[in-house]
Design a protein around this motif. Structure first.
Motif, PDB file in Angstrom:
ATOM      1  N   ALA A  89       0.809  -1.226   0.000  1.00 43.48           N
ATOM      2  CA  ALA A  89       0.000   0.000   0.000  1.00 43.48           C
ATOM      3  C   ALA A  89       0.838   1.270   0.000  1.00 43.48           C
ATOM      4  O   ALA A  89       0.321   2.353  -0.289  1.00 43.48           O
ATOM      5  N   GLY A  90       2.112   1.153   0.367  1.00 46.29           N
ATOM      6  CA  GLY A  90       2.977   2.338   0.411  1.00 46.29           C
ATOM      7  C   GLY A  90       3.444   2.635   1.823  1.00 46.29           C
ATOM      8  O   GLY A  90       2.617   2.755   2.734  1.00 46.29           O
ATOM      9  N   ALA A  91       4.779   2.737   1.978  1.00 41.75           N
ATOM     10  CA  ALA A  91       5.357   2.915   3.310  1.00 41.75           C
ATOM     11  C   ALA A  91       4.918   4.224   3.949  1.00 41.75           C
ATOM     12  O   ALA A  91       4.601   4.274   5.144  1.00 41.75           O
ATOM     13  N   GLU A  92       4.896   5.316   3.169  1.00 39.69           N
ATOM     14  CA  GLU A  92       4.544   6.616   3.734  1.00 39.69           C
ATOM     15  C   GLU A  92       3.100   6.620   4.226  1.00 39.69           C
ATOM     16  O   GLU A  92       2.779   7.176   5.276  1.00 39.69           O
ATOM     17  N   LEU A 115      -3.684  -9.855   4.033  1.00 38.91           N
ATOM     18  CA  LEU A 115      -2.930  -8.599   4.090  1.00 38.91           C
ATOM     19  C   LEU A 115      -2.608  -8.104   2.688  1.00 38.91           C
ATOM     20  O   LEU A 115      -2.673  -6.896   2.401  1.00 38.91           O
ATOM     21  N   ARG A 116      -2.257  -9.028   1.815  1.00 40.64           N
ATOM     22  CA  ARG A 116      -1.953  -8.645   0.428  1.00 40.64           C
ATOM     23  C   ARG A 116      -3.185  -8.054  -0.253  1.00 40.64           C
ATOM     24  O   ARG A 116      -3.106  -7.050  -0.969  1.00 40.64           O
ATOM     25  N   ILE A 117      -4.354  -8.683  -0.014  1.00 42.57           N
ATOM     26  CA  ILE A 117      -5.594  -8.166  -0.609  1.00 42.57           C
ATOM     27  C   ILE A 117      -5.918  -6.786  -0.049  1.00 42.57           C
ATOM     28  O   ILE A 117      -6.272  -5.862  -0.801  1.00 42.57           O
ATOM     29  N   LEU A 122      -6.104  -0.852  -0.907  1.00 44.95           N
ATOM     30  CA  LEU A 122      -5.657   0.508  -0.566  1.00 44.95           C
ATOM     31  C   LEU A 122      -4.847   1.121  -1.695  1.00 44.95           C
ATOM     32  O   LEU A 122      -4.972   2.323  -1.996  1.00 44.95           O
ATOM     33  N   SER A 123      -3.999   0.313  -2.311  1.00 44.41           N
ATOM     34  CA  SER A 123      -3.185   0.819  -3.419  1.00 44.41           C
ATOM     35  C   SER A 123      -4.054   1.251  -4.588  1.00 44.41           C
ATOM     36  O   SER A 123      -3.762   2.244  -5.266  1.00 44.41           O
ATOM     37  N   ALA A 124      -5.148   0.503  -4.825  1.00 44.88           N
ATOM     38  CA  ALA A 124      -6.039   0.829  -5.943  1.00 44.88           C
ATOM     39  C   ALA A 124      -6.944   2.015  -5.636  1.00 44.88           C
ATOM     40  O   ALA A 124      -7.517   2.606  -6.556  1.00 44.88           O
ATOM     41  N   ARG A 125      -7.088   2.344  -4.344  1.00 45.64           N
ATOM     42  CA  ARG A 125      -7.962   3.462  -3.949  1.00 45.64           C
ATOM     43  C   ARG A 125      -7.154   4.440  -3.104  1.00 45.64           C
ATOM     44  O   ARG A 125      -7.215   4.443  -1.885  1.00 45.64           O
ATOM     45  N   GLN A 126      -6.416   5.249  -3.782  1.00 47.03           N
ATOM     46  CA  GLN A 126      -5.508   6.173  -3.100  1.00 47.03           C
ATOM     47  C   GLN A 126      -6.244   7.185  -2.228  1.00 47.03           C
ATOM     48  O   GLN A 126      -5.659   7.756  -1.310  1.00 47.03           O
ATOM     49  N   HIS A 127      -7.535   7.405  -2.524  1.00 47.49           N
ATOM     50  CA  HIS A 127      -8.304   8.381  -1.744  1.00 47.49           C
ATOM     51  C   HIS A 127      -8.842   7.784  -0.435  1.00 47.49           C
ATOM     52  O   HIS A 127      -9.393   8.510   0.385  1.00 47.49           O
ATOM     53  N   TRP A 128      -8.693   6.456  -0.247  1.00 47.60           N
ATOM     54  CA  TRP A 128      -9.144   5.833   1.003  1.00 47.60           C
ATOM     55  C   TRP A 128      -8.092   6.032   2.086  1.00 47.60           C
ATOM     56  O   TRP A 128      -6.886   5.961   1.825  1.00 47.60           O
ATOM     57  N   SER A 129      -8.558   6.227   3.308  1.00 47.11           N
ATOM     58  CA  SER A 129      -7.642   6.142   4.453  1.00 47.11           C
ATOM     59  C   SER A 129      -7.607   4.687   4.917  1.00 47.11           C
ATOM     60  O   SER A 129      -8.527   3.907   4.633  1.00 47.11           O
ATOM     61  N   ILE A 130      -6.560   4.321   5.639  1.00 54.51           N
ATOM     62  CA  ILE A 130      -6.501   2.965   6.195  1.00 54.51           C
ATOM     63  C   ILE A 130      -7.636   2.766   7.193  1.00 54.51           C
ATOM     64  O   ILE A 130      -8.257   1.702   7.252  1.00 54.51           O
TER      65      ILE A 130
END
Length: 662
Positions: A89-92, A115-117, A122-130
């Motif tokens: 999903a991205g370290a930052e 976890l991979r899913i 999250l990676s596909a939806r950059q506008h979502w928060s965790i």
């Protein structure tokens, strides 16, 4: 393949395997066989020469492969889970929401695929928060729907394994989620399926081999325990709702709870030497074979400890399902564990649930049983006023339904409250009344308990021969019935008798015997009381270091158990130890602490006696005003005592005042 054209590959499996091995004979190869379903799929693909190696992945253990090294791939820990999320999903992004990332990992059960899913979503939806994904996953009914991305899906992965299992194993898999506990014992499978244990445990092991459930490693044989991975449990609950009717689910739950009650009663009988000091319902039991029961409850408290979470959740589920009698009978049957291990929160929670359930159903026997047992909890917590209220309500209900044994158990405890509050005449009357009923009903353990409490009353009046006669009978009854716990209590009281008669050496001997018993049965509260007695006995023998060691250990156990009565007594003994060491200042501190505890527990007799001791310590320090004040306070307390006892204490206080010129 391996340089052989398609037209050169034989049609038959055996011929293909022979060619395959011949081609590998002079080569060093690493062969990877992924997602193997069975040993029969693998055997034809194993090379015949030792120069090659094979890595096999499978959803099953494949225990039939001789010489294979098995490596269980465990789920990730929290750090590994967050690291995988960071990579996908991205370290930052993960660093900016660390707590949410940890919560997400927990909801994924630290399963790499999940976890991979989640990371891919999250990676596909950059506008979502965790946190947004966490919120979606918190709804268990939608969790498996949320853990899907593209061709990857948790439900599809679990479904493949589920569908490959046999019909009976699939049904057991579903029914295991009837229980709300995280860990379940092997015997539960037999109750769920209403089948013999060996058949049911084979199915449990089939599920474990398929990695649909896993063993906990906490026991083996009949004591084996299992658990679900969190996400697999969600899937199993979906299948339960889809494939089992509400009637089938309720029937399975009733069998398990009936089996649990059957075993709890057996464990209590083994611990106490019979079905003593218990009140039971007519709730249906699910009986297990006697040989199996004997093995399961061979160590009663260990069985209770293993089943603790099942008992607590089972009581809650019985209430929810409307199994009223099962609910309160399981609650009172669990007190053997709650009392001995000082699980007071479990005791309180289960009894409040069961009492509310019995009241809603207008079950008077259930209400009476829960009030009696909750009152016993209040005694343990030294909430004597609350205990008396529950006992008075309980004895009224028992009398209404004509239950003399239940009424006697409550009356016995009311006698204890009378004794600790200094109302000795009332205490003796209540004890005698309860004893008559217990003897008529043949309850040896309850009779022994009452007899050793009557002996304590004799000690209050320095009637040592009378106390010894009562204790001799109590010891015989506790030993003949096999109740080690009551035997230890009687031995403790015999030690007190020796102390009061000045025979400290005999007191040490019998208290050491009691100490061995309470340690063997795992009774920390009993150990605190016995160590207090040993500390006092050592002190009287001038063995100050040994006395202090025993008293300090007793004080620690009393604090851990929240046993304020023995804590106060230990503080008094520590004060006496300080006086012996010519440290009256420290003694005053201990006496004041003991006094505060006795006042908190509303024990005026003990308060008055402590004030006399405190006055002596103040006198040693030359503080006449403080000594006089302590005696005056003690005199005021005599108004709350039994007239005979009050007269004795008043005479003692008056003599001291005259001696000191007041």
């Amino acid at each position: 393949m391996l340089g052989v054209p398609g037209t050169g590959i034989p049609d038959g499996l055996e011929e293909r395997a022979e060619m395959y091995r011949a081609l590998l004979a002079d080569r060093r190869m690493l062969i990877v066989l992924d997602d193997a379903g069975s040993e029969s799929q693998i055997v034809p693909l194993l090379p015949g020469n030792p120069g090659s190696g094979v890595i096999i992945t499978s959803r099953s253990r494949l225990a039939g492969l001789a010489g294979a090294t098995h490596v269980d791939v465990e789920i990730f820990d929290s750090d590994q889970s967050v690291d995988l999320l960071s990579r996908v999903a991205g370290a930052e992004r993960v660093r900016s929401e660390v707590e949410a990332a940890e919560a997400l990992a927990e909801l994924c059960g630290h399963l790499p695929l999940a976890l991979r899913i989640a990371g891919a979503r999250l990676s596909a939806r950059q506008h979502w928060s965790i946190e947004q994904l966490v919120s979606r996953l918190e709804d268990e009914t939608r969790r498996l729907d949320e853990l899907k991305h593209g061709e990857m899906g948790i439900r599809a992965s679990i479904s493949l394994t589920y569908e490959s299992a046999g019909a009976d194993a699939r049904r057991l898999f579903r029914l295991l989620t009837v229980l709300d506990t995280q860990v379940f014992s092997a015997w539960v499978s037999a109750a769920l399926l209403d089948r013999p244990l060996n058949d049911a445990q084979d199915l449990m092991d089939d599920l474990a081999d398929a990695q649909l459930i896993e063993t906990t490693g906490a026991g083996y044989g009949v004591h084996s325990q299992y658990r679900f991975h969190d996400l697999i449990r969600v899937f199993a609950r979906e299948r339960l709702a889809a494939e089992e009717t509400p009637e089938e689910r309720n029937a399975a739950l009733a069998r398990v709870l009936g089996g649990l009650l059957f075993l709890a009663e057996a464990a209590h009988r083994r611990e106490y030497g019979g079905d003593y000091v218990q009140i039971h319902s007519t709730a249906p039991r699910w009986p297990l074979p006697q040989r199996l029961v004997d093995r399961l409850v061979a160590s009663p408290l260990q069985w209770y400890e293993r089943e603790r979470s099942t008992l607590v959740s089972g009581i809650r589920q019985a209430a929810q399902a409307g199994f009223v009698e099962l609910c309160w009978d399981l609650a009172i049957s669990s007190v053997t564990l709650f009392e001995s291990r000082v699980y007071l929160d479990d005791w309180r929670e289960t009894h409040e649930i069961a009492l509310a359930t019995a009241r809603q159903a207008c079950d008077r026997r259930g209400q009476a049983a829960m009030l009696y047992s909750r009152g016993s909890l209040y005694i343990t917590q030294q909430r004597f006023g609350d205990a008396r209220c529950d006992f008075e309500a309980a004895v009224g209900l028992f009398r209404e339904i004509g239950d003399s044994q239940g009424a006697a158990l409550v009356i016995r405890n009311i006698g204890f409250l009378d004794r600790v509050s200094g109302r000795f005449d009332d205490a003796e009357a209540h004890y005698r009344q309860a004893l008559e009923i217990f003897r008529a009903n043949g309850d040896q353990v309850a009779s022994a308990y009452v007899l050793h409490n009557l002996a304590q009353l004799r000690l209050e009046f320095d009637d040592l021969p009378g106390a010894q006669r009562l204790l001799s009978e109590a010891l015989d009854l506790s030993r003949s019935s096999g109740s080690r716990r009551v035997e230890a209590q009687v031995l403790h009281r015999i030690g007190q008798t020796y102390l009061q008669s000045g025979q400290s050496a005999l007191a040490v001997e019998v208290l050491n015997e009691a100490l061995l018993v309470v340690r063997n049965i795992g009774d920390p509260t009993g150990e605190a009381y016995v160590l207090h007695g040993l500390g006092v006995a050592r002190l009287r023998r001038g063995e100050l270091a040994e006395a202090e060691s025993a008293l300090r250990r007793s004080l620690m156990l009393a604090g851990t158990s929240n046993e304020q009565l023995v804590e106060a007594r230990v503080l008094l003994a520590l004060g006496e130890l300080c006086v012996t060491r010519d440290d009256a200042s420290q003694a005053v501190m201990y006496y004041e602490q003991a006094l505060a505890l006795f006042a908190k527990m509303h024990m005026p007799l003990q308060e008055a006696r402590t004030l006399i001791t405190l006055s002596d310590a103040h006198r040693e320090l030359g503080d006449d005003d403080a000594a006089r004040d302590a005696l005056t306070r003690g005199l005021a307390l005599t108004e709350q005592l039994d007239p005979v006892v009050a007269a004795q204490i008043r005479d003692q206080l008056t003599r001291l005042m005259r001696r000191y010129g007041h």
